[in-house]
Design an enzyme around this catalytic site. Structure first.
Site, PDB file in Angstrom:
ATOM      1  N   ASN A  14       0.833  -1.214   0.000  1.00 43.88           N
ATOM      2  CA  ASN A  14       0.000   0.000   0.000  1.00 43.88           C
ATOM      3  C   ASN A  14       0.863   1.257   0.000  1.00 43.88           C
ATOM      4  O   ASN A  14       0.544   2.242  -0.669  1.00 43.88           O
ATOM      5  CB  ASN A  14      -0.960   0.005   1.191  1.00 43.88           C
ATOM      6  CG  ASN A  14      -2.162  -0.869   0.940  1.00 43.88           C
ATOM      7  OD1 ASN A  14      -3.079  -0.488   0.224  1.00 43.88           O
ATOM      8  ND2 ASN A  14      -2.151  -2.076   1.498  1.00 43.88           N
ATOM      9  N   LYS A  65       4.461   3.432  25.361  1.00 44.05           N
ATOM     10  CA  LYS A  65       3.920   3.938  24.085  1.00 44.05           C
ATOM     11  C   LYS A  65       4.008   5.459  24.046  1.00 44.05           C
ATOM     12  O   LYS A  65       4.339   6.050  23.022  1.00 44.05           O
ATOM     13  CB  LYS A  65       2.463   3.487  23.929  1.00 44.05           C
ATOM     14  CG  LYS A  65       1.852   3.911  22.590  1.00 44.05           C
ATOM     15  CD  LYS A  65       0.369   3.620  22.495  1.00 44.05           C
ATOM     16  CE  LYS A  65       0.054   2.177  22.347  1.00 44.05           C
ATOM     17  NZ  LYS A  65      -0.212   1.762  20.965  1.00 44.05           N
ATOM     18  N   ARG A  91       0.079  -1.479  15.110  1.00 41.26           N
ATOM     19  CA  ARG A  91      -0.052  -1.003  16.495  1.00 41.26           C
ATOM     20  C   ARG A  91      -1.236  -0.072  16.617  1.00 41.26           C
ATOM     21  O   ARG A  91      -1.561   0.632  15.654  1.00 41.26           O
ATOM     22  CB  ARG A  91       1.165  -0.164  16.895  1.00 41.26           C
ATOM     23  CG  ARG A  91       2.379  -0.937  17.033  1.00 41.26           C
ATOM     24  CD  ARG A  91       3.581  -0.118  17.441  1.00 41.26           C
ATOM     25  NE  ARG A  91       4.660  -1.065  17.474  1.00 41.26           N
ATOM     26  CZ  ARG A  91       4.884  -1.897  18.477  1.00 41.26           C
ATOM     27  NH1 ARG A  91       4.175  -1.810  19.580  1.00 41.26           N
ATOM     28  NH2 ARG A  91       5.831  -2.799  18.401  1.00 41.26           N
ATOM     29  N   LEU A  92      -1.792  -0.035  17.814  1.00 40.30           N
ATOM     30  CA  LEU A  92      -2.831   0.955  18.074  1.00 40.30           C
ATOM     31  C   LEU A  92      -2.174   2.319  18.249  1.00 40.30           C
ATOM     32  O   LEU A  92      -1.132   2.429  18.885  1.00 40.30           O
ATOM     33  CB  LEU A  92      -3.578   0.600  19.362  1.00 40.30           C
ATOM     34  CG  LEU A  92      -4.610  -0.507  19.283  1.00 40.30           C
ATOM     35  CD1 LEU A  92      -5.265  -0.689  20.651  1.00 40.30           C
ATOM     36  CD2 LEU A  92      -5.665  -0.192  18.236  1.00 40.30           C
ATOM     37  N   ILE A  93      -2.807   3.334  17.690  1.00 37.57           N
ATOM     38  CA  ILE A  93      -2.313   4.706  17.878  1.00 37.57           C
ATOM     39  C   ILE A  93      -2.748   5.180  19.262  1.00 37.57           C
ATOM     40  O   ILE A  93      -3.900   4.991  19.663  1.00 37.57           O
ATOM     41  CB  ILE A  93      -2.874   5.620  16.772  1.00 37.57           C
ATOM     42  CG1 ILE A  93      -2.397   5.162  15.381  1.00 37.57           C
ATOM     43  CG2 ILE A  93      -2.505   7.077  17.020  1.00 37.57           C
ATOM     44  CD1 ILE A  93      -0.921   5.301  15.129  1.00 37.57           C
ATOM     45  N   HIS A 109      -8.223  -1.237   6.140  1.00 41.07           N
ATOM     46  CA  HIS A 109      -8.367  -2.538   6.791  1.00 41.07           C
ATOM     47  C   HIS A 109      -9.017  -3.527   5.822  1.00 41.07           C
ATOM     48  O   HIS A 109      -9.997  -3.189   5.155  1.00 41.07           O
ATOM     49  CB  HIS A 109      -9.237  -2.385   8.046  1.00 41.07           C
ATOM     50  CG  HIS A 109      -9.347  -3.664   8.823  1.00 41.07           C
ATOM     51  ND1 HIS A 109      -8.330  -4.123   9.635  1.00 41.07           N
ATOM     52  CD2 HIS A 109     -10.324  -4.596   8.874  1.00 41.07           C
ATOM     53  CE1 HIS A 109      -8.702  -5.278  10.162  1.00 41.07           C
ATOM     54  NE2 HIS A 109      -9.899  -5.593   9.719  1.00 41.07           N
TER      55      HIS A 109
HETATM   56  C1  GRF Z   1      -3.217  -4.427   4.139  1.00 40.21           C
HETATM   57  O1  GRF Z   1      -4.048  -5.481   3.783  1.00 40.21           O
HETATM   58  C2  GRF Z   1      -3.967  -3.446   4.989  1.00 40.21           C
HETATM   59  O2  GRF Z   1      -5.318  -3.423   4.733  1.00 40.21           O
HETATM   60  C3  GRF Z   1      -3.724  -3.950   6.381  1.00 40.21           C
HETATM   61  O3  GRF Z   1      -2.426  -4.462   6.371  1.00 40.21           O
HETATM   62  C4  GRF Z   1      -2.090  -4.869   5.060  1.00 40.21           C
HETATM   63  C5  GRF Z   1      -0.773  -4.237   4.717  1.00 40.21           C
HETATM   64  O4  GRF Z   1      -0.243  -4.745   3.525  1.00 40.21           O
HETATM   65  N1  GRF Z   1      -3.959  -2.913   7.351  1.00 40.21           N
HETATM   66  P1  GRF Z   1       0.991  -4.016   2.827  1.00 40.21           P
HETATM   67  O5  GRF Z   1       2.143  -4.009   3.852  1.00 40.21           O
HETATM   68  O6  GRF Z   1       0.571  -2.650   2.442  1.00 40.21           O
HETATM   69  O7  GRF Z   1       1.342  -4.867   1.651  1.00 40.21           O
END
Ligand code: GRF
Length: 200
Positions: A14, A65, A91-93, A109
């Site tokens: 991503n 944290k 991690r949780l923010i 997500h």
């Molecule tokens: C993605 O599926 C995202 O939705 C989730 O963690 C994954 C990260 O994948 N929060 P990448 O590291 O971006 O390949």
């Protein structure tokens, strides 16, 4: 042009999709920084290849944290970061960053929240024999994948679906959806002050 920091812990596909969207001009933003809590994560190589500075840390080297988030907050301020984009940050923010960036932290997500929050959302959907899965982009609050939802895109789970095939479909959605939603968010403003952001 807004300055953003991307937080990631893993492979960073991503992260790469956002970098590519900036490079092609699809997304008008400046990626000021990668923040990564896993020194061995592949995303760090991606940042280096794209000439994006990284702040890499190990949580266990800090007493709490609050301590590592205060340091992150200082680095973000030094880079004039305006938005935080979570992309596989495991991690949780905490309160420190939530306060400083209220309404300007988003997450992606791999499920149709509120279904299957937390770790291994794809495995959870398969185990539950769900008929649909998908992707949610949402504002971040103190909970685990609980903040106000900005957008969702769904994909069917077929009879013969495997973890690999579902992951591939979900990632294909993520890599298109995240840059396009960031474009919208960075144009119209933050989730705290601008109601349009919530009704998109
Ligand atoms: C993605 O599926 C995202 O939705 C989730 O963690 C994954 C990260 O994948 N929060 P990448 O590291 O971006 O390949």
């Amino acid at each position: 042009m807004k300055n953003i920091a991307i937080f990631a812990s893993g492979s960073g596909s991503n992260f790469q999709a956002i970098v590519d969207a900036v490079q092609t001009g699809e997304l008008a933003a400046h990626i000021s920084l990668l923040v990564c809590d896993k020194p061995e994560a592949y995303v760090i190589h991606r940042a280096r290849a794209a000439n994006i500075p990284s702040f890499v840390f190990r949580a266990k080297e800090y007493p709490s944290k609050e301590d590592f988030e205060k340091e992150i907050a200082r680095v973000l301020s030094r880079h004039n970061v305006e938005w935080i984009v979570l992309a596989g940050y495991m991690r949780l923010i905490g309160a420190t960053l939530l306060k400083q960036y209220e309404g300007r932290i988003v997450n992606i997500h791999p499920s149709l929240l509120p279904e299957f929050p937390g770790k291994d959302a794809i495995g959870q959907a398969l185990a539950a024999k769900a008929r649909w899965s998908g992707v949610t982009i949402h504002y971040v609050d103190e909970g685990m994948d609980t903040g106000p939802i900005i957008v969702q895109e769904r994909t069917p789970i077929e009879e013969n679906e495997t973890r690999e095939s579902l992951q591939q479909k979900i990632q294909a959605i993520e890599h298109k959806l995240y840059p396009s939603i960031l474009k919208m968010l960075l144009t119209i403003g933050d989730g705290k002050h601008d109601e349009k952001a919530r009704t998109y």
